[in-house]
Design an enzyme around this catalytic site. Structure first.
Site, short mmCIF file in Angstrom:
data_model
loop_
_atom_site.label_atom_id
_atom_site.label_comp_id
_atom_site.label_asym_id
_atom_site.label_seq_id
_atom_site.Cartn_x
_atom_site.Cartn_y
_atom_site.Cartn_z
N LEU A 318 -59.14 -43.01 -14.32
CA LEU A 318 -58.48 -43.94 -15.24
C LEU A 318 -57.48 -44.83 -14.53
O LEU A 318 -57.23 -45.95 -14.95
CB LEU A 318 -57.77 -43.16 -16.35
N LYS A 320 -54.56 -45.11 -10.77
CA LYS A 320 -53.87 -44.55 -9.63
C LYS A 320 -52.40 -44.91 -9.72
O LYS A 320 -52.05 -46.02 -10.11
CB LYS A 320 -54.45 -45.08 -8.32
N GLY A 321 -51.54 -43.97 -9.38
CA GLY A 321 -50.11 -44.21 -9.45
C GLY A 321 -49.38 -43.56 -8.31
O GLY A 321 -49.98 -42.93 -7.43
N GLY A 322 -48.07 -43.71 -8.33
CA GLY A 322 -47.25 -43.18 -7.25
C GLY A 322 -47.27 -41.67 -7.17
O GLY A 322 -47.05 -41.09 -6.10
N TYR A 323 -47.55 -40.99 -8.29
CA TYR A 323 -47.55 -39.54 -8.30
C TYR A 323 -48.94 -38.94 -8.14
O TYR A 323 -49.08 -37.74 -7.94
CB TYR A 323 -46.93 -39.02 -9.60
N GLY A 324 -49.98 -39.75 -8.27
CA GLY A 324 -51.33 -39.23 -8.14
C GLY A 324 -52.32 -39.99 -9.00
O GLY A 324 -51.97 -40.97 -9.67
N ASN A 325 -53.55 -39.54 -8.98
CA ASN A 325 -54.62 -40.18 -9.75
C ASN A 325 -54.76 -39.53 -11.12
O ASN A 325 -54.48 -38.35 -11.30
CB ASN A 325 -55.95 -40.08 -9.00
N LYS A 340 -53.72 -35.68 -14.74
CA LYS A 340 -53.04 -36.28 -13.59
C LYS A 340 -53.05 -35.27 -12.44
O LYS A 340 -52.46 -34.20 -12.52
CB LYS A 340 -51.60 -36.66 -13.94
N ASP A 435 -39.49 -45.53 -13.03
CA ASP A 435 -40.60 -46.44 -12.76
C ASP A 435 -41.10 -47.06 -14.07
O ASP A 435 -42.27 -46.94 -14.43
CB ASP A 435 -41.73 -45.71 -12.05
#
Length: 638
Positions: A318, A320-325, A340, A435
């Site tokens: 869905l 991708k972000g700073g903490y994970g996919n 997540k 964020d």
């Protein structure tokens, strides 16, 4: 003789119950009938208004002489012009809730949370048989939870938390088969806890409850399984004769034996929990094992999430972000979730520490916050499980067709602001998001804003006003003081929210604001210049501009709020609770006038340019890039 007397007593009780039913039916019919010229929905709404104190005048356009209430603020109507929604959250309303609300027989949604309403919850509320959502949280309601709440068989979402409700848990709550979410936390409820049908519930903060119902000092009704049916009179039913008497004794003995078995099982589970070093306890549910804490936070097995996400297939990705996919997953019971998968799962601290932090985060429950559904932890993996949001994020919807209209954008802004208010001012301990951006604001089925990705935000200590850590965030949204010193506070989130408002206005990412007009230099200075020159048409989303489908006054107000939120000095930025009020039209003029008298923004513009807008420095980053910089060590207060 004795059986005859019992039979007569039952017939008498049945007769009076029938009379009571007739009275209830007549009163309901009376609520539907109206003399010529009288709209009973208008009458009911005016009664509600009369029982409330409205300091901000949000209900001023409610008019007793009106024929149709569908144009009133805070009122939602169906296509047939029946009132189906009443929503006045966070309006500082006080007074009491009028029983006349039950004359709004088509109500589906009632949102009165975050006010100062007191008194008892009207017992008549059980007549609202079409009600699907009821949120009376964060008020001052007292007394018992009406037994009639259990009659709301269409109810799916019930929040009565953070009030002063007392008494035992109504057993009728266990019969609400459609209920998916229940929050009764932080009241003064007592006695044993019924077995709720809700998949997710919270009862923390009620010190007088009895978890099993077997405690020696437990008062109230005994805990019963959902499958056991009791007759309404609460006495055994005799058909006459000693044979039935013997049958009653046999049944009584059987019930007693079953009760002893339940007590024994309860004691065994209690013993196992006491001897378990884990902070969670095991329960069985269907065909899979899970671990839950108080509030029904679920612990998943890694294999279960592998199967749900098709082994974390890229087709299920869905975002991708700073903490994970984040992956879309379908559980065994067909529940759709978002999983997540945290980066560096094996390096995020120990199991107990992680579980403790997750449990604290799960207590942050608000309509505008993404609810944590569960988690998974192994030696090498840490995952968080959330409800799936079919409408995606604000960032993705801004680029999709059809475009979000202006009214939805404003509703998103207010909803996201309310979620941040809860994190900053009502959560204990407080949480800084760090964020805030359009990609982290999700949309539910009704396009209501839901703030996500605060799951690993650092928790504020009660004795500290800031947190020093690694700088995490998205370029263009990071407050200057956070980037330069590593110090984050609530005002860091306020800055990010100001950028979010500009994203909603422009339909563009933070680093795209000035590119369309070939602007160079400080992005916020450019926005301020456009506002001063009254050329907001250069700023507004081109799709909205083509259709001229926006309110110029509201646009101007939103840009002003954005500029107030993004002031250089953190102390000059408003609190999120003030931001909510300004977005709703209260206090903006005064705040704006005060900011214009201050020359701090102009004095610091060069510093902002150095920290935020150097195209050379950030030439390889996009809005989806997360900036991770080790914060400088602070030797002491500065």
């Amino acid at each position: 003789m004795e059986s005859t007397i019992v039979m007569m007593m039952m017939i008498t009780r049945s007769f009076f119950c029938f009379l009571g039913f007739l009275c209830l039916l007549c009163s309901s019919v009376h609520g539907l009938l109206s003399p010529k010229g009288v709209n009973f929905e208008v009458q009911a709404l005016m009664d509600i208004k009369a029982s409330l104190h409205d300091p901000h005048g949000v209900l001023d356009n409610w008019d007793r002489d009106a024929v149709d209430p569908c144009s009133w603020t805070m009122v939602t109507c169906s296509s047939e012009n029946f009132v189906i929604g009443l929503g006045t959250p966070s309006q500082n309303l006080s007074g009491t809730l009028s029983p006349s609300i039950t004359n709004l027989t088509n109500l589906r949604i009632v949102l009165l949370q975050n006010n100062n309403i007191k008194g008892k919850i009207p017992a008549e509320i059980g007549r609202l048989t079409r009600l699907e959502t009821l949120d009376l949280s964060d008020n001052f309601f007292h007394g018992e939870i009406p037994f009639s709440v259990g009659y709301l068989q269409s109810l799916q979402y019930l929040r009565l938390n953070n009030n002063s409700l007392s008494g035992v848990f109504p057993l009728s709550l266990s019969n609400m088969t459609q209920l998916a979410f229940l929050d009764l936390s932080y009241n003064n409820l007592s006695g044993p806890v019924p077995r709720f049908a809700a998949k997710t519930f919270s009862i923390v903060g009620n010190p007088l409850i009895c978890p099993t119902g077997t405690e020696p000092d437990c008062n109230g009704t005994t805990l019963i399984p959902m499958s056991m049916n009791l007759n309404q009179t609460g006495v055994p039913l005799y058909a006459g004769g000693s044979r039935n008497h013997k049958m009653a004794i046999a049944v009584g003995s059987s019930v007693g034996t079953v009760s002893l078995i339940f007590i024994a099982v309860g004691l065994f589970l209690w013993w196992r929990q006491r001897h378990n070093q884990n902070t969670f306890f095991d329960v069985k549910d269907g065909n899979h094992h899970e671990e839950v804490s108080l509030g029904n936070l679920r612990r998943f097995g890694f294999r279960e999430l592998q199967i749900a996400t098709n082994n974390f297939s890229s087709k299920n990705l869905l975002g991708k972000g700073g903490y994970g996919n984040v992956y879309k997953g379908i559980l065994g019971d067909s529940t759709v979730v978002a999983v997540k998968r945290l980066k560096d799962g094996g390096a995020l601290g120990g199991e107990i520490q992680f579980q403790t932090e997750v449990e604290m985060i799960s207590l942050a429950v608000h309509r505008n916050l993404l609810r944590l559904y569960g988690f998974c932890i192994t030696q090498t993996e840490k995952l968080l499980v959330y409800p799936y949001m079919s409408n995606g994020s604000v960032a993705s919807r801004m680029k999709a067709k059809p475009v979000l209209d202006w009214s939805i954008r404003k509703r998103i802004a207010i909803g996201a602001a309310r979620g941040l208010v809860y994190l900053h001012e009502q959560c204990d301990p407080k949480i800084i998001h760090r964020d805030v951006k359009a990609a982290n604001i999700l949309l539910d089925d009704y396009c209501e804003a839901v703030v996500g990705d605060f799951g690993l935000a650092k928790l504020l200590d009660h004795q500290d006003s800031h947190v020093t850590t690694a700088v995490r965030g998205t370029v263009g949204h990071i407050a200057p003081e956070y980037l330069s010193t590593g110090q984050s506070s609530e005002k860091t989130d306020v800055f990010g929210f100001g950028i979010l408002l500009l994203e909603l206005v422009t339909g563009q990412r933070a680093f795209e604001f000035g590119k369309a007009a070939n602007q160079k230099g400080v992005m916020l200075d450019w926005v301020k210049k456009i506002h001063q020159e009254k050329k907001l048409e250069l700023l507004v989303d081109k799709e909205l501009l083509k259709k001229k489908s926006y309110d110029e006054i509201e646009l101007d107000e939103m840009v002003r709020v954005a500029l107030l939120c993004t002031q250089y000095l953190p102390g000059h930025r408003p609190k999120m609770s003030e931001v909510v009020r300004m977005l709703e039209g209260d206090g903006l003029a005064e705040k704006w006038e005060a900011s214009q008298r201050s020359d701090s923004v102009s004095k610091c513009s060069n510093r902002i340019n150095e920290l935020m807008s150097s195209s050379d420095r950030y030439s390889d980053l996009t809005d989806d890039s997360s900036l991770l910089v080790q914060a400088m060590e602070l030797s002491g207060p500065r």
